[in-house]
Design a protein around this motif. Structure first.
Motif, PDB file in Angstrom:
ATOM      1  N   LYS A  14     119.120  29.205 116.681  1.00 11.35           N
ATOM      2  CA  LYS A  14     117.889  28.681 116.531  1.00 11.35           C
ATOM      3  C   LYS A  14     117.176  29.211 115.331  1.00 11.35           C
ATOM      4  N   VAL A  15     117.381  30.303 114.968  1.00 11.13           N
ATOM      5  CA  VAL A  15     116.877  30.723 113.736  1.00 11.13           C
ATOM      6  C   VAL A  15     117.298  29.887 112.527  1.00 11.13           C
ATOM      7  N   ALA A  16     118.895  29.871 112.631  1.00 11.79           N
ATOM      8  CA  ALA A  16     119.346  29.066 111.383  1.00 11.79           C
ATOM      9  C   ALA A  16     118.756  27.538 111.455  1.00 11.79           C
ATOM     10  N   ARG A  17     118.543  27.054 112.574  1.00 14.19           N
ATOM     11  CA  ARG A  17     117.934  25.456 112.584  1.00 14.19           C
ATOM     12  C   ARG A  17     116.620  25.636 112.065  1.00 14.19           C
ATOM     13  N   VAL A  18     115.713  26.716 112.180  1.00 17.21           N
ATOM     14  CA  VAL A  18     114.374  26.818 111.796  1.00 17.21           C
ATOM     15  C   VAL A  18     114.635  26.887 110.172  1.00 17.21           C
ATOM     16  N   LEU A  19     115.496  27.566 109.706  1.00 17.95           N
ATOM     17  CA  LEU A  19     115.465  27.844 108.302  1.00 17.95           C
ATOM     18  C   LEU A  19     115.960  26.390 107.508  1.00 17.95           C
ATOM     19  N   ASP A  20     116.960  26.058 108.114  1.00 15.99           N
ATOM     20  CA  ASP A  20     117.430  24.696 107.760  1.00 15.99           C
ATOM     21  C   ASP A  20     116.348  23.686 107.551  1.00 15.99           C
ATOM     22  N   ALA A  21     115.630  23.558 108.767  1.00 15.18           N
ATOM     23  CA  ALA A  21     114.397  22.644 108.584  1.00 15.18           C
ATOM     24  C   ALA A  21     113.406  23.065 107.492  1.00 15.18           C
ATOM     25  N   ALA A  22     113.104  24.220 107.440  1.00 17.50           N
ATOM     26  CA  ALA A  22     112.308  24.743 106.397  1.00 17.50           C
ATOM     27  C   ALA A  22     112.678  24.527 105.056  1.00 17.50           C
ATOM     28  N   GLU A  23     114.134  24.620 104.841  1.00 16.36           N
ATOM     29  CA  GLU A  23     114.617  24.075 103.589  1.00 16.36           C
ATOM     30  C   GLU A  23     114.428  22.689 103.091  1.00 16.36           C
TER      31      GLU A  23
END
Length: 200
Positions: A14-23
């Protein structure tokens, strides 16, 4: 900035998805568009859950920088250890996506002291790595370190790539294509010179 919470392994995806979206938001819409609401909506979660992982937007942006810079440091070390270090370095430095993100991080750092401090640490680490390698390999390119010190080569490579990509991303016609082509030819010639000088 608050201290990052410890995360269980199950939350890493989930954290990776958040960071991917932010990027992606930063790359497509700019750093100012990276808000809790935008990121949460992009991946279909509520803002409170996003705040559980990243209590503030500063926490989120710093985490994004750390993830990106960790990859950059690894790729830079691999480039400098390759058989054509200057070529590999130039290819990495002039990568449009990575450099465009770096430009957004620079802009965001003007408004986020925590990000500015983190970027300073990353910049120092990367430059130390670059200069240590350049100090060893410049003679292989028949470049006198007194005339062309590692600091100059490093600043030139990174600075030119940053300027070219910034103009490309902004859509400015500043002859950046010609400059990129000329730099590519110069790097290729230097690599050819090094290949001929090195023992087989």
């Amino acid at each position: 900035m608050t201290e990052p919470r410890r995360r269980r392994a199950a939350t890493e995806e989930k954290v990776a998805r958040v960071l991917d979206a932010a990027e992606e938001i930063m790359l497509r819409e700019g750093h100012a568009a990276v808000t809790s609401r935008n990121v949460a909506e992009r991946i279909g979660i509520g803002a409170p859950l996003l705040h559980y992982y990243f209590p503030t937007v500063d926490d989120l942006v710093v985490a994004l920088l750390r993830r990106r810079s960790g990859r950059v440091v690894e790729r830079m070390e691999a480039a400098l250890a390759s058989s054509r270090p200057l070529q590999a370095w130039w290819d990495l430095a002039s990568d449009p996506r990575g450099t465009a993100l770096f430009i957004e991080f620079l802009a965001a750092a003007n408004h986020r002291p925590a990000l500015k401090a983190e970027m300073g640490e990353v910049a120092r680490e990367v430059r130390r790595t670059q200069m240590a390698v350049l100090d060893k390999i410049l003679p292989e390119y028949d470049l006198d370190p007194e005339e062309f010190p590692p600091a100059l080569i490093a600043a030139t490579m990174q600075g030119l790539a940053l300027g070219l990509v910034a103009d490309e991303v902004a859509g400015y016609e500043t002859a950046h294509k010609q400059a990129r082509a000329a730099m590519s030819r110069l790097v290729a010639r230097l690599e050819q010179r090094r290949a001929h000088r090195r023992p087989r």
